[in-house]
Design an enzyme around this catalytic site. Sequence first.
Site, PDB file in Angstrom:
ATOM      1  N   ASN A  20       7.311  -5.160 -11.603  1.00 45.79           N
ATOM      2  CA  ASN A  20       6.602  -5.658 -10.418  1.00 45.79           C
ATOM      3  C   ASN A  20       5.138  -5.809 -10.816  1.00 45.79           C
ATOM      4  O   ASN A  20       4.408  -4.823 -10.881  1.00 45.79           O
ATOM      5  CB  ASN A  20       6.757  -4.665  -9.260  1.00 45.79           C
ATOM      6  CG  ASN A  20       5.949  -5.086  -8.044  1.00 45.79           C
ATOM      7  OD1 ASN A  20       5.392  -6.191  -8.004  1.00 45.79           O
ATOM      8  ND2 ASN A  20       5.880  -4.214  -7.045  1.00 45.79           N
ATOM      9  N   LYS A  22       2.826  -7.025  -9.204  1.00 45.78           N
ATOM     10  CA  LYS A  22       1.900  -6.974  -8.055  1.00 45.78           C
ATOM     11  C   LYS A  22       0.918  -8.145  -8.171  1.00 45.78           C
ATOM     12  O   LYS A  22       1.290  -9.199  -8.685  1.00 45.78           O
ATOM     13  CB  LYS A  22       1.232  -5.604  -7.970  1.00 45.78           C
ATOM     14  CG  LYS A  22       2.279  -4.474  -7.973  1.00 45.78           C
ATOM     15  CD  LYS A  22       1.782  -3.128  -7.583  1.00 45.78           C
ATOM     16  CE  LYS A  22       2.930  -2.126  -7.604  1.00 45.78           C
ATOM     17  NZ  LYS A  22       2.529  -0.790  -7.201  1.00 45.78           N
ATOM     18  N   HIS A 104       8.472  -3.453  -0.011  1.00 39.26           N
ATOM     19  CA  HIS A 104       7.657  -2.582  -0.848  1.00 39.26           C
ATOM     20  C   HIS A 104       6.689  -1.809   0.052  1.00 39.26           C
ATOM     21  O   HIS A 104       6.197  -2.332   1.041  1.00 39.26           O
ATOM     22  CB  HIS A 104       6.876  -3.416  -1.883  1.00 39.26           C
ATOM     23  CG  HIS A 104       6.249  -2.553  -2.939  1.00 39.26           C
ATOM     24  ND1 HIS A 104       5.085  -1.849  -2.713  1.00 39.26           N
ATOM     25  CD2 HIS A 104       6.631  -2.253  -4.201  1.00 39.26           C
ATOM     26  CE1 HIS A 104       4.779  -1.164  -3.808  1.00 39.26           C
ATOM     27  NE2 HIS A 104       5.706  -1.380  -4.715  1.00 39.26           N
ATOM     28  N   GLY A 181       1.500   4.366  -8.638  1.00 39.62           N
ATOM     29  CA  GLY A 181       0.167   4.124  -9.182  1.00 39.62           C
ATOM     30  C   GLY A 181      -0.690   5.369  -9.295  1.00 39.62           C
ATOM     31  O   GLY A 181      -1.896   5.279  -9.508  1.00 39.62           O
ATOM     32  N   SER A 219       5.271   5.325 -11.083  1.00 43.00           N
ATOM     33  CA  SER A 219       4.706   5.835 -12.331  1.00 43.00           C
ATOM     34  C   SER A 219       5.747   6.003 -13.444  1.00 43.00           C
ATOM     35  O   SER A 219       5.661   6.945 -14.245  1.00 43.00           O
ATOM     36  CB  SER A 219       3.947   7.149 -12.102  1.00 43.00           C
ATOM     37  OG  SER A 219       2.875   6.937 -11.206  1.00 43.00           O
TER      38      SER A 219
END
Length: 269
Positions: A20, A22, A104, A181, A219
């Site tokens: 992903n 982002k 998400h 993250g 993560s």
Amino acid sequence: MVSPMNAQVTAGRLPLVVGNWKMNGTRVTNVELLAALRASGPFDAEVSVCCPFPYLADVAMSLQGSGITWGAQDCSQHEPGAYTGEVAAVMLAEFGCRHVIVGHSERRSQHAESDTLVAEKARLALAHGLTPIVCVGETLAERDDGTTEGVVKRQLSAVIHTLGHCVSQIVVAYEPIWAIGTGLTASPQQAQVVHSVLRAQLAAASTRAIEMRLLYGGSVNAGNAQELFAQPDIDGALVGGASLKAADFSAICRAASHAALGSTGKSRT
Ligand code: 13P
């Protein structure tokens, strides 16, 4: 190729690793990243890259014939029409997308997406031949309150309610919000507990739940992927930051390949 003797394969659960991106990338760096990823394959796992909408045509061109699939990070809950700024699932299908991420946590929190809206997006994605990757996950406060199970079951039940037995065609990604993250990862055991709850909930809705892929996200990196993939109900990963670095992402894809080949020693039923 994948060993037919592996119990995971018998259950039809080829590991899936999805990047992903982002809101990251440039046309130039995307080409470099995808060339490096192609060069490090092929993998004995399914690998997919979910890029920002404007890059879909470039990504499709870079990945054509590589065995790596691609997708998007969201779609509209509407069919084409007067919805300024939105992108319809049918448009993603035109670009050869295999997957689309829906629900998400960044969209749930930043765009106030409700459980029912996410379910509607999943329904339209399926209607246009895409596999929705439906994200569920709890906040840190919810985990501390002991409500993790209730939260993820509520999120998933809206999708089950909308899709019925067709829920077997989706991929579910468990992404604890506190692990996204942050460098904090749910322990493999913590993740497995939630994955088994989700699979049991799916099993009540579909006889094909055993074949469904449940991904972990939050993560995931080259160092923790193998142990996560060794859990019986973790069938791959939804990867954010590490998917932007070819070496890190391909290491995660290799860990998934090893899981597919049974080299982690796990046995699935
Ligand atoms: P990170 O891997 O950067 O924690 O992001 C996870 C995620 O949100 C993937 O959808």
